[in-house]
Design a protein around this motif. Structure first.
Motif, PDB file in Angstrom:
ATOM      1  N   SER A   1      -0.732  10.165   7.768  1.00  0.00           N
ATOM      2  CA  SER A   1      -1.489  10.030   9.017  1.00  0.00           C
ATOM      3  C   SER A   1      -0.553   9.948  10.216  1.00  0.00           C
ATOM      4  CB  SER A   1      -2.331   8.753   9.008  1.00  0.00           C
ATOM      5  OG  SER A   1      -2.935   8.576   7.768  1.00  0.00           O
ATOM      6  N   ALA A   2      -1.041  10.455  11.339  1.00  0.00           N
ATOM      7  CA  ALA A   2      -0.294  10.321  12.594  1.00  0.00           C
ATOM      8  C   ALA A   2      -0.507   8.897  13.114  1.00  0.00           C
ATOM      9  CB  ALA A   2      -0.798  11.333  13.598  1.00  0.00           C
ATOM     10  N   LEU A   3       0.501   8.345  13.778  1.00  0.00           N
ATOM     11  CA  LEU A   3       0.390   6.996  14.314  1.00  0.00           C
ATOM     12  C   LEU A   3      -0.021   7.051  15.785  1.00  0.00           C
ATOM     13  CD1 LEU A   3       3.619   5.463  12.733  1.00  0.00           C
ATOM     14  CD2 LEU A   3       1.268   5.242  11.924  1.00  0.00           C
ATOM     15  N   PRO A   4      -0.955   6.188  16.199  1.00  0.00           N
ATOM     16  CA  PRO A   4      -1.374   6.184  17.599  1.00  0.00           C
ATOM     17  C   PRO A   4      -0.234   5.720  18.508  1.00  0.00           C
ATOM     18  CG  PRO A   4      -2.350   4.330  16.439  1.00  0.00           C
ATOM     19  CD  PRO A   4      -1.632   5.160  15.405  1.00  0.00           C
ATOM     20  N   ASN A   5      -0.338   6.035  19.755  1.00  0.00           N
ATOM     21  CA  ASN A   5       0.776   5.779  20.662  1.00  0.00           C
ATOM     22  C   ASN A   5       0.310   5.233  22.001  1.00  0.00           C
ATOM     23  OD1 ASN A   5       3.446   5.691  21.093  1.00  0.00           O
ATOM     24  ND2 ASN A   5       3.687   7.860  21.629  1.00  0.00           N
ATOM     25  N   LYS A   6      -0.709   4.370  21.977  1.00  0.00           N
ATOM     26  CA  LYS A   6      -1.271   3.900  23.245  1.00  0.00           C
ATOM     27  C   LYS A   6      -0.906   2.457  23.565  1.00  0.00           C
ATOM     28  CE  LYS A   6      -5.309   6.008  22.027  1.00  0.00           C
ATOM     29  NZ  LYS A   6      -6.737   6.316  22.083  1.00  0.00           N
TER      30      LYS A   6
ATOM     31  N   LYS B   1      -0.425   0.818  15.187  1.00  0.00           N
ATOM     32  CA  LYS B   1       0.289   1.682  14.234  1.00  0.00           C
ATOM     33  C   LYS B   1       0.248   1.090  12.823  1.00  0.00           C
ATOM     34  CE  LYS B   1       3.808   2.799  17.764  1.00  0.00           C
ATOM     35  NZ  LYS B   1       3.609   4.176  18.224  1.00  0.00           N
ATOM     36  N   TYR B   2       0.556  -0.198  12.715  1.00  0.00           N
ATOM     37  CA  TYR B   2       0.631  -0.830  11.395  1.00  0.00           C
ATOM     38  C   TYR B   2      -0.709  -0.744  10.656  1.00  0.00           C
ATOM     39  CZ  TYR B   2       5.292  -2.946  11.966  1.00  0.00           C
ATOM     40  OH  TYR B   2       6.633  -3.161  12.111  1.00  0.00           O
ATOM     41  N   ALA B   3      -1.822  -0.826  11.407  1.00  0.00           N
ATOM     42  CA  ALA B   3      -3.135  -0.807  10.759  1.00  0.00           C
ATOM     43  C   ALA B   3      -3.372   0.533  10.063  1.00  0.00           C
ATOM     44  CB  ALA B   3      -4.231  -1.086  11.782  1.00  0.00           C
TER      45      ALA B   3
ATOM     46  N   PRO C   1      -3.217 -11.329 -11.642  1.00  0.00           N
ATOM     47  CA  PRO C   1      -1.816 -11.487 -12.036  1.00  0.00           C
ATOM     48  C   PRO C   1      -1.135 -10.186 -12.442  1.00  0.00           C
ATOM     49  CG  PRO C   1      -3.317 -12.583 -13.602  1.00  0.00           C
ATOM     50  CD  PRO C   1      -4.121 -12.203 -12.408  1.00  0.00           C
ATOM     51  N   ASN C   2      -1.900  -9.254 -12.997  1.00  0.00           N
ATOM     52  CA  ASN C   2      -1.260  -8.021 -13.464  1.00  0.00           C
ATOM     53  C   ASN C   2      -1.575  -6.810 -12.600  1.00  0.00           C
ATOM     54  OD1 ASN C   2      -0.235  -9.365 -15.799  1.00  0.00           O
ATOM     55  ND2 ASN C   2      -2.360  -9.354 -16.562  1.00  0.00           N
ATOM     56  N   ASP C   3      -2.196  -7.054 -11.484  1.00  0.00           N
ATOM     57  CA  ASP C   3      -2.612  -5.897 -10.696  1.00  0.00           C
ATOM     58  C   ASP C   3      -2.536  -6.160  -9.195  1.00  0.00           C
ATOM     59  OD1 ASP C   3      -3.340  -3.308 -10.443  1.00  0.00           O
ATOM     60  OD2 ASP C   3      -5.460  -3.604 -10.964  1.00  0.00           O
ATOM     61  N   PHE C   4      -1.333  -6.547  -8.733  1.00  0.00           N
ATOM     62  CA  PHE C   4      -1.196  -6.647  -7.281  1.00  0.00           C
ATOM     63  C   PHE C   4       0.073  -5.961  -6.794  1.00  0.00           C
ATOM     64  CE2 PHE C   4       1.142 -10.482  -8.497  1.00  0.00           C
ATOM     65  CZ  PHE C   4       2.138 -10.612  -7.540  1.00  0.00           C
ATOM     66  N   HIS C   5      -0.004  -5.459  -5.597  1.00  0.00           N
ATOM     67  CA  HIS C   5       1.094  -4.748  -4.960  1.00  0.00           C
ATOM     68  C   HIS C   5       1.419  -5.424  -3.629  1.00  0.00           C
ATOM     69  CE1 HIS C   5       0.766  -0.948  -7.450  1.00  0.00           C
ATOM     70  NE2 HIS C   5      -0.343  -1.615  -7.798  1.00  0.00           N
ATOM     71  N   ILE C   6       2.606  -5.188  -3.125  1.00  0.00           N
ATOM     72  CA  ILE C   6       2.993  -5.739  -1.825  1.00  0.00           C
ATOM     73  C   ILE C   6       3.414  -4.584  -0.925  1.00  0.00           C
ATOM     74  CG2 ILE C   6       4.603  -7.282  -0.606  1.00  0.00           C
ATOM     75  CD1 ILE C   6       4.837  -8.890  -3.248  1.00  0.00           C
ATOM     76  N   LEU C   7       3.020  -4.642   0.333  1.00  0.00           N
ATOM     77  CA  LEU C   7       3.377  -3.593   1.302  1.00  0.00           C
ATOM     78  C   LEU C   7       4.262  -4.181   2.390  1.00  0.00           C
ATOM     79  CD1 LEU C   7       2.980  -0.767   2.670  1.00  0.00           C
ATOM     80  CD2 LEU C   7       0.930  -1.718   3.753  1.00  0.00           C
ATOM     81  N   THR C   8       5.361  -3.517   2.662  1.00  0.00           N
ATOM     82  CA  THR C   8       6.227  -3.916   3.776  1.00  0.00           C
ATOM     83  C   THR C   8       6.288  -2.769   4.779  1.00  0.00           C
ATOM     84  OG1 THR C   8       8.220  -3.054   2.703  1.00  0.00           O
ATOM     85  CG2 THR C   8       7.637  -5.348   2.248  1.00  0.00           C
ATOM     86  N   ILE C   9       6.250  -3.113   6.068  1.00  0.00           N
ATOM     87  CA  ILE C   9       6.228  -2.091   7.117  1.00  0.00           C
ATOM     88  C   ILE C   9       7.318  -2.409   8.139  1.00  0.00           C
ATOM     89  CG2 ILE C   9       4.776  -0.903   8.826  1.00  0.00           C
ATOM     90  CD1 ILE C   9       2.324  -2.152   7.467  1.00  0.00           C
ATOM     91  N   GLY C  10       8.035  -1.386   8.598  1.00  0.00           N
ATOM     92  CA  GLY C  10       9.037  -1.602   9.632  1.00  0.00           C
ATOM     93  C   GLY C  10      10.053  -0.478   9.686  1.00  0.00           C
ATOM     94  N   HIS C  11      11.271  -0.838  10.130  1.00  0.00           N
ATOM     95  CA  HIS C  11      12.361   0.135  10.208  1.00  0.00           C
ATOM     96  C   HIS C  11      13.651  -0.598   9.859  1.00  0.00           C
ATOM     97  CE1 HIS C  11      14.734   3.513  11.350  1.00  0.00           C
ATOM     98  NE2 HIS C  11      15.299   2.905  12.367  1.00  0.00           N
TER      99      HIS C  11
ATOM    100  N   ASP D   1       9.397   4.683  14.338  1.00  0.00           N
ATOM    101  CA  ASP D   1       8.153   4.439  15.079  1.00  0.00           C
ATOM    102  C   ASP D   1       7.508   3.111  14.674  1.00  0.00           C
ATOM    103  OD1 ASP D   1       6.389   5.199  17.005  1.00  0.00           O
ATOM    104  OD2 ASP D   1       5.168   6.477  15.686  1.00  0.00           O
ATOM    105  N   LEU D   2       8.012   2.506  13.590  1.00  0.00           N
ATOM    106  CA  LEU D   2       7.448   1.245  13.110  1.00  0.00           C
ATOM    107  C   LEU D   2       8.418   0.074  13.323  1.00  0.00           C
ATOM    108  CD1 LEU D   2       5.976   2.649   9.750  1.00  0.00           C
ATOM    109  CD2 LEU D   2       4.657   1.969  11.761  1.00  0.00           C
TER     110      LEU D   2
END
Lengths: 320, 249
Positions: free
Chosen positions: A175-180, A71-73, A30-40, A63-64
């Motif tokens: 980090s660089a993002l892959p592009n394949k 990329k997201y990983a 309850p006191n120790d969580f974070h949320i990550l959002t990815i995009g543009h 690029d996201l």
């Protein structure tokens, strides 16, 4: 336990599908969580700030803009490293299964899919999750400094609003993002109905609905009367009368609405795996021996074409 | 193009599974086994790519006990050119399987790895993605359509939000979903021909990989059974019960 929840997005919109994972984080850390959002140009980050997360992190770049997992990983791994997260999680979905398992490969960490419960016992983590098409439940012991998981939506429900707002912070990527992988398009059957995994009512149809128009008329019609979502069996999807993303079951979606109405659904083990946690199940089938009746709270043995129009009328009357 | 197809031996998906006496695993006595259905779809797709002239060689690989030879023979009978068994009797979690497959990849250097999106025993849906990450290869999971193009594959993916189309540069990893194809039946001639196809057995030591599992199955339980409810006679009665008894409308 320090948890990082990876929010589901299509690259531009935050979806509410992550809420069960947030509910899990509220219970476990309850006191120790974070949320990550990815995009543009992400819209809707504020949907996630009212649940007591220490921070809602956002990683944005052109690029996201599309949800390319390769990329997201990289972003997920970097966020987990920077924050020192010991658990990285999302709600079970194709997005989370695809992304978090790749992130697990990058992080050299194991993963638990579709977790129903998680406990710490003498310093050991024990998690329950469905195995063998949800015919059985497996209890798994995890012995790793950090791991990833997807939370089975119906098992965790909705998070409690905490009041106040989590701080939104920017994640700096090194980090660089892959592009394949090139992203081309997403084609969805436009529905204008509630999301299947979050709807309060789901009406599902099986193969006996003759064609797409009949399916839409009867199943769609009943769903609309109830303000619900439409689901389908694998057979209905395979025969082309319902869209792929409507499939409920082992390889489709897991749903647990307040009311699940199965119309002309025989009730294969694979289908039951995706809906048997629904609160109230109604089965309408012409075959009195159909396995679906063995899990239904209310069963009506009848020809769908005869009873569905009346049912719709009666529901309209009942709702006033 | 050379294609590597990992296949897993799993209890027949139509067989009934139940916990064993001490609940440590499922009861395995006289349980029939099969190739994981999603891997079978992956193999079928590889064979179609070869028949269409896009692929030149198909190598089937299985990580598991010696009994997995049976599933590799099925793969050879369907149309794989040769097979590799990575023999182990240890319990493996998904990262351990992925590490072994990564070592096979480095040995074989295929252009494409095609495998099922998940195995229907543990229902993890992880190995393809982990393998892609370990090998730094692009991935396209949940494929419902694959098209070979010059130096890349164009893939339609089944996602919760609809059908997504992506292209991945080779070498790449693709995982198969249900609607990719319908696998062929194995012909008798195929079974006969499979007997003379090469099947190599390796150990984790041969591959220079030390495997350990950090996720272990410790107990198998039966989920609570849902009770069948009541039969109703008419839509009118149904609506009345839903409103007054169940209170859901």
């Amino acid at each position: 336990m320090k948890i990082l929840i990876v929010a589901e997005t299509d690259g531009s919109q935050i979806s509410e599908k992550s809420l069960p994972a947030i509910a899990m984080a509220q219970r476990l850390a309850p006191n120790d969580f974070h949320i990550l959002t990815i995009g543009h140009d992400l819209q809707g980050i504020d949907k996630l700030t009212g649940y007591g997360a220490q921070a809602v992190w956002t990683a944005q770049s052109p690029d996201l803009a599309k949800p390319v997992t390769d990329k997201y990983a990289v972003v997920v791994k970097e966020a987990a490293d920077q924050l020192g997260a010991t658990v990285v999680a999302g709600t079970t979905s194709t997005f989370s299964r695809d992304l978090l398992a790749r992130a697990a490969g990058l992080m050299d960490a194991p993963m638990l899919s579709d977790v129903m419960s998680l406990e710490q016992e003498n310093g050991q983590v024990l998690a329950k999750r469905p195995i063998y098409s949800a015919n059985l439940v497996g209890v798994f012991a995890v012995d790793a400094p950090r791991f990833l998981l997807t939370a089975r939506g119906p098992a965790w429900g909705k998070p409690n609003p905490t009041g106040g707002a989590s701080e939104v912070k920017t994640l700096t990527l090194s980090s660089a993002l892959p592009n394949k992988t090139q992203w081309h398009s997403l084609t969805a059957a436009a529905q204008g109905r509630p999301d299947l995994t979050q709807a309060r009512v789901v009406v599902s149809g099986g193969r006996p609905l003759k064609d797409a128009a009949t399916f839409e008329q009867y199943i769609g019609g009943l769903a609309d009367t109830l303000g619900g979502a439409v689901g389908a069996t694998r057979a209905a999807v395979d025969s082309g009368i319902a869209a792929n993303e409507l499939q409920v079951g082992q390889t489709g979606k897991t749903v647990a609405p307040d009311l699940y109405i199965a119309v002309a659904v025989s009730g294969s083990v694979q289908h039951l795996a995706g809906m048997k946690d629904s609160k109230v199940i109604v089965a309408i089938n012409i075959d009195p021996e159909a396995p679906i009746f063995s899990v239904a709270d209310y069963g009506l043995v009848a020809d769908l074409y005869q009873v569905l129009p009346t049912l719709q009328e009666e529901i309209k009357k009942a709702k006033g | 193009m050379k294609i590597l197809v990992p296949v897993k031996r799993v209890p027949d998906p139509y067989a009934k599974v139940a916990p064993n006496a001490d609940g440590s695993d499922i009861a395995r006595d006289s349980l029939p086994y099969a190739v994981n259905p999603f891997d079978e779809i992956a193999l079928e797709e590889a064979i179609r790519l070869k028949e269409a002239g896009s692929a030149t060689e198909i190598v089937a690989v299985s990580v598991g006990s010696e009994e997995s030879t049976e599933q590799l023979r099925t793969a050879l009978a369907m149309g794989a050119d040769r097979a590799i068994l990575v023999q182990t009797s240890d319990w493996l979690d998904a990262p351990a399987v992925a590490r072994l497959l990564a070592a096979v990849y480095r040995r074989e250097n295929p252009d494409l790895i095609l495998l099922g999106k998940q195995a229907v025993d543990m229902d993890n849906n992880q190995v393809g993605q982990m393998l892609a990450a370990m090998l730094d290869l692009p991935q396209a999971t949940f494929a419902s359509k694959i098209e070979a193009q010059s130096g890349q594959m164009r893939v339609e993916r089944e996602t919760d939000n609809g059908t997504e189309t992506v292209s991945v540069t080779l070498p790449a990893i693709i995982t198969a979903d249900l609607r990719l194809n319908e696998p062929r039946y194995v012909a008798l001639t195929g079974i006969v021909r499979a007997r003379s196809k090469p099947l190599e057995t390796l150990t984790s030591a041969d591959l220079g990989v030390s495997v350990s599992a950090s996720v272990r199955l410790v107990r198998v339980e039966t989920p609570p059974k849902r009770q069948a409810g009541k039969r109703v006679e008419s839509p009118q009665q149904l609506v009345q019960l839903l409103k007054e008894e169940a209170k859901v409308i």
